[in-house]
Design a protein around this motif. Structure first.
Motif, PDB file in Angstrom:
ATOM      1  N   PRO A  91       0.784  -1.243   0.000  1.00 49.37           N
ATOM      2  CA  PRO A  91       0.000   0.000   0.000  1.00 49.37           C
ATOM      3  C   PRO A  91       0.807   1.278   0.000  1.00 49.37           C
ATOM      4  O   PRO A  91       0.307   2.314  -0.419  1.00 49.37           O
ATOM      5  CB  PRO A  91      -0.853  -0.123   1.267  1.00 49.37           C
ATOM      6  N   GLY A  92       2.061   1.229   0.435  1.00 48.08           N
ATOM      7  CA  GLY A  92       2.920   2.413   0.387  1.00 48.08           C
ATOM      8  C   GLY A  92       3.932   2.374  -0.726  1.00 48.08           C
ATOM      9  O   GLY A  92       4.782   3.257  -0.827  1.00 48.08           O
ATOM     10  N   GLY A  93       3.868   1.344  -1.555  1.00 43.57           N
ATOM     11  CA  GLY A  93       4.877   1.120  -2.579  1.00 43.57           C
ATOM     12  C   GLY A  93       5.955   0.192  -2.068  1.00 43.57           C
ATOM     13  O   GLY A  93       5.780  -0.519  -1.064  1.00 43.57           O
ATOM     14  N   GLU A  94       7.092   0.178  -2.751  1.00 42.10           N
ATOM     15  CA  GLU A  94       8.211  -0.675  -2.328  1.00 42.10           C
ATOM     16  C   GLU A  94       8.558  -0.408  -0.861  1.00 42.10           C
ATOM     17  O   GLU A  94       8.588   0.732  -0.416  1.00 42.10           O
ATOM     18  CB  GLU A  94       9.427  -0.402  -3.206  1.00 42.10           C
ATOM     19  N   GLY A  95       8.814  -1.481  -0.135  1.00 44.61           N
ATOM     20  CA  GLY A  95       9.134  -1.337   1.280  1.00 44.61           C
ATOM     21  C   GLY A  95       7.936  -1.501   2.198  1.00 44.61           C
ATOM     22  O   GLY A  95       8.095  -1.499   3.419  1.00 44.61           O
ATOM     23  N   SER A  96       6.753  -1.645   1.636  1.00 45.76           N
ATOM     24  CA  SER A  96       5.549  -1.849   2.451  1.00 45.76           C
ATOM     25  C   SER A  96       4.964  -3.229   2.169  1.00 45.76           C
ATOM     26  O   SER A  96       5.290  -3.870   1.167  1.00 45.76           O
ATOM     27  CB  SER A  96       4.501  -0.767   2.182  1.00 45.76           C
ATOM     28  N   SER A  97       4.093  -3.691   3.053  1.00 44.49           N
ATOM     29  CA  SER A  97       3.508  -5.012   2.935  1.00 44.49           C
ATOM     30  C   SER A  97       2.231  -5.070   3.754  1.00 44.49           C
ATOM     31  O   SER A  97       2.048  -4.301   4.708  1.00 44.49           O
ATOM     32  CB  SER A  97       4.496  -6.072   3.443  1.00 44.49           C
ATOM     33  N   VAL A  98       1.348  -6.004   3.397  1.00 47.67           N
ATOM     34  CA  VAL A  98       0.143  -6.248   4.204  1.00 47.67           C
ATOM     35  C   VAL A  98       0.287  -7.507   5.038  1.00 47.67           C
ATOM     36  O   VAL A  98      -0.700  -8.006   5.589  1.00 47.67           O
ATOM     37  CB  VAL A  98      -1.120  -6.327   3.316  1.00 47.67           C
ATOM     38  N   ASP A  99       1.494  -8.014   5.161  1.00 49.21           N
ATOM     39  CA  ASP A  99       1.707  -9.261   5.897  1.00 49.21           C
ATOM     40  C   ASP A  99       1.183  -9.195   7.326  1.00 49.21           C
ATOM     41  O   ASP A  99       0.696 -10.194   7.860  1.00 49.21           O
ATOM     42  CB  ASP A  99       3.195  -9.621   5.915  1.00 49.21           C
ATOM     43  N   GLU A 100       1.303  -8.034   7.952  1.00 46.62           N
ATOM     44  CA  GLU A 100       0.816  -7.868   9.328  1.00 46.62           C
ATOM     45  C   GLU A 100      -0.504  -7.093   9.373  1.00 46.62           C
ATOM     46  O   GLU A 100      -0.913  -6.634  10.437  1.00 46.62           O
ATOM     47  CB  GLU A 100       1.874  -7.135  10.166  1.00 46.62           C
ATOM     48  N   LEU A 101      -1.139  -6.940   8.213  1.00 44.44           N
ATOM     49  CA  LEU A 101      -2.358  -6.130   8.122  1.00 44.44           C
ATOM     50  C   LEU A 101      -3.539  -6.936   7.607  1.00 44.44           C
ATOM     51  O   LEU A 101      -4.413  -6.406   6.910  1.00 44.44           O
ATOM     52  CB  LEU A 101      -2.110  -4.927   7.195  1.00 44.44           C
ATOM     53  N   GLY A 102      -3.600  -8.204   7.967  1.00 43.20           N
ATOM     54  CA  GLY A 102      -4.673  -9.047   7.453  1.00 43.20           C
ATOM     55  C   GLY A 102      -6.062  -8.587   7.822  1.00 43.20           C
ATOM     56  O   GLY A 102      -7.012  -8.795   7.066  1.00 43.20           O
ATOM     57  N   ASP A 103      -6.206  -7.939   8.999  1.00 44.05           N
ATOM     58  CA  ASP A 103      -7.521  -7.477   9.437  1.00 44.05           C
ATOM     59  C   ASP A 103      -7.770  -6.009   9.115  1.00 44.05           C
ATOM     60  O   ASP A 103      -8.738  -5.418   9.597  1.00 44.05           O
ATOM     61  CB  ASP A 103      -7.714  -7.724  10.934  1.00 44.05           C
ATOM     62  N   HIS A 104      -6.921  -5.415   8.291  1.00 45.92           N
ATOM     63  CA  HIS A 104      -7.139  -4.054   7.796  1.00 45.92           C
ATOM     64  C   HIS A 104      -7.910  -4.118   6.477  1.00 45.92           C
ATOM     65  O   HIS A 104      -7.898  -5.142   5.790  1.00 45.92           O
ATOM     66  CB  HIS A 104      -5.801  -3.352   7.563  1.00 45.92           C
ATOM     67  N   PRO A 105      -8.560  -3.033   6.097  1.00 42.66           N
ATOM     68  CA  PRO A 105      -9.280  -3.041   4.819  1.00 42.66           C
ATOM     69  C   PRO A 105      -8.338  -3.143   3.630  1.00 42.66           C
ATOM     70  O   PRO A 105      -7.250  -2.550   3.630  1.00 42.66           O
ATOM     71  CB  PRO A 105     -10.020  -1.700   4.821  1.00 42.66           C
TER      72      PRO A 105
END
Length: 269
Positions: A91-105
């Protein structure tokens, strides 16, 4: 349906206020999460439009990518960046991930992407009228899903921007960008965060004059128009700039647009 508090944005067509009746429907308690969206991707191999285009819109304070990945700055909204490689997984581009954001939209999801998810899930997007009815939680004429008290009255009730928009977010509500979908308190219908957190796509096309002629029962939006309706505001709403974190507030974007503050919830067929 429509503005009852006088906080309307004239260009958005929140008036006239008018009665609407709806057939029974069932709507998600939350926006679709990263975990749920990942299941769709894993099952289908679908590629979102942000992934196909190779970039998406990211708020400048949320960019994690290197400067070389900044593809543009819109002159009318210079707090946005077109970021190469930004998409629902990053979501922020390179360097970001949703790995720890499974319960986020799930964000960086276009209207077309949301429809594709719905088709896979055997669901559909809510109509604008369904969305507003559900957001109101049975409190007729209220400004917010919980009533008319402001967002920060007695503790934060929604995820919006605090501080000086767009340069400094004090994160008084606990979040700088998205919050988990079951944050704060649900409304009386059990919906979590219909306002704030992320904008939510609706099925309808957008027309600022639609309320002048919309049908009184089960309205589905105008027959024509390029843009689609977004509802609910987001973590970037601030009273000095965007007061659209209200039940009646409306916005719009083209169906292939994606950004870091927009997602969706679904309705049963």
């Amino acid at each position: 349906m429509g503005d009852s508090s006088g906080d309307r944005n004239v260009a958005d067509g929140e008036v006239p206020r008018h009665p609407v009746s709806l057939s029974t429907f069932s709507i998600d308690a939350t926006t679709v999460t990263n975990e749920a969206f990942a299941a769709f991707i894993d099952a289908t191999g679908y590629r979102t439009e942000a992934e196909q285009f190779g970039y998406s819109a990211v708020f400048h304070l949320a960019v994690t990518a290197p400067e070389d990945d900044i593809l543009g700055v819109p002159p009318q909204t210079p707090w946005w960046r077109g970021v190469r490689g930004a998409d629902w997984r990053r979501p922020g581009g390179e360097g970001s991930s949703v790995d720890e954001l499974g319960d986020h939209p799930a964000v960086h999801v276009s209207w077309n992407d949301a429809v594709a998810y719905c088709e896979w899930a055997g669901r559909r997007l809510p109509t604008e009228a369904e969305w507003e009815y559900a957001a109101r939680g049975g409190i007729e004429g209220a400004k917010y899903p919980w009533g008319d008290d402001e967002v920060d009255a007695g503790g934060w009730r929604a995820n919006i921007f605090q501080g000086e928009f767009p340069t400094r977010n004090t994160e008084e509500d606990g979040w700088s960008t998205t919050a988990p979908v079951r944050t704060f308190t649900p409304n009386a219908y059990g919906l979590w965060q219909p306002v704030g957190n992320v904008w939510e796509w609706c099925a309808d096309r957008f027309d600022a004059s639609y309320y002048l002629s919309s049908p009184a029962s089960d309205p589905t939006g105008p027959a024509g128009g390029d843009a689609r309706v977004l509802r609910g505001g987001s973590y970037l709403c601030h009273i000095s700039y965007c007061n659209r974190y209200r039940n009646s507030a409306r916005s719009q974007n083209t169906p292939d647009s994606s950004m870091g503050n927009a997602g969706f919830r679904t309705v049963a067929l």
